[in-house]
Design an enzyme around this catalytic site. Structure first.
Site, mmCIF file in Angstrom:
data_model
loop_
_atom_site.group_PDB
_atom_site.id
_atom_site.type_symbol
_atom_site.label_atom_id
_atom_site.label_comp_id
_atom_site.label_asym_id
_atom_site.label_seq_id
_atom_site.Cartn_x
_atom_site.Cartn_y
_atom_site.Cartn_z
ATOM 1 N N GLN A 1 20.492 12.341 13.878
ATOM 2 C CA GLN A 1 21.316 12.986 14.889
ATOM 3 C C GLN A 1 22.340 13.891 14.222
ATOM 4 O O GLN A 1 23.426 13.448 13.850
ATOM 5 C CB GLN A 1 22.010 11.960 15.782
ATOM 6 C CG GLN A 1 22.695 12.619 16.950
ATOM 7 C CD GLN A 1 23.152 11.633 17.996
ATOM 8 O OE1 GLN A 1 22.882 10.454 17.944
ATOM 9 N NE2 GLN A 1 23.871 12.152 18.972
ATOM 10 N N PHE A 2 21.993 15.168 14.113
ATOM 11 C CA PHE A 2 22.877 16.122 13.446
ATOM 12 C C PHE A 2 24.187 16.312 14.191
ATOM 13 O O PHE A 2 25.195 16.689 13.603
ATOM 14 C CB PHE A 2 22.178 17.469 13.226
ATOM 15 C CG PHE A 2 22.016 18.301 14.465
ATOM 16 C CD1 PHE A 2 22.967 19.266 14.774
ATOM 17 C CD2 PHE A 2 20.934 18.133 15.305
ATOM 18 C CE1 PHE A 2 22.825 20.058 15.907
ATOM 19 C CE2 PHE A 2 20.783 18.912 16.437
ATOM 20 C CZ PHE A 2 21.731 19.868 16.740
ATOM 21 N N THR A 3 24.220 16.030 15.491
ATOM 22 C CA THR A 3 25.440 16.265 16.265
ATOM 23 C C THR A 3 26.580 15.335 15.882
ATOM 24 O O THR A 3 27.719 15.560 16.303
ATOM 25 C CB THR A 3 25.165 16.156 17.783
ATOM 26 O OG1 THR A 3 24.656 14.857 18.071
ATOM 27 C CG2 THR A 3 24.164 17.220 18.231
#
Length: 150
Positions: free
Chosen positions: A78-80
């Protein structure tokens, strides 16, 4: 690396309306990777996750690890997690690693967690549009950042 760890009764990842991975009792882990992360971060974080005492013992005290209770792990990239919201209303993801850096570290995290847990873990698909469903048990949610080892 940043992770959001949630103790779950069950969890799953669905991609294109098909369940890709599912677990029962265990941990759902959302993993964010940045360019400064290394194999040392992978090893430290995996040990921390698999030894984290967040499951209840016979007296109802959080005193047992996912490994001790025979629980499962669902790992989702999850890059966010590396969103910066300092300026304006649109988050910036400049700190999140590009796939050339993140994918190898994500794969190393999978291998390390499997080694430390002593069994296969379930995963999402890096970069895919995923729907994650879970029943958070407790709720217990813990955030760990390898750049801030407290």
């Amino acid at each position: 690396m940043k992770v959001v760890i949630q103790r779950v009764l069950n969890a799953s990842v669905t991609i294109h309306n098909v369940v890709h991975a599912a677990i029962d009792r265990g941990l759902t882990i959302l993993l964010g990777i940045e360019d400064q992360d290394s194999l040392e971060d992978v090893r430290w974080l995996s040990q921390k996750i698999t030894q984290l005492r967040v499951f209840n013992d016979a007296e109802g005290v959080m005193n047992l690890s996912v490994k001790e209770v025979g629980g499962d792990i669902l790992l989702v990239s999850q890059f966010t997690l590396h969103a910066s919201t300092k300026k304006g209303n649109r988050p910036s993801y400049i700190k999140a690693s590009k796939p050339t850096v993140a994918v190898p570290l994500y794969e190393q995290m999978i291998e390390q967690l499997q080694q430390d847990l002593g069994k296969t873990i379930q995963t999402g698909v890096f970069g895919a549009d995923m729907q994650v469903q879970l029943v958070n048990d407790g709720p217990v949610t813990i955030i760990i950042d390898t750049k801030n080892k407290e």
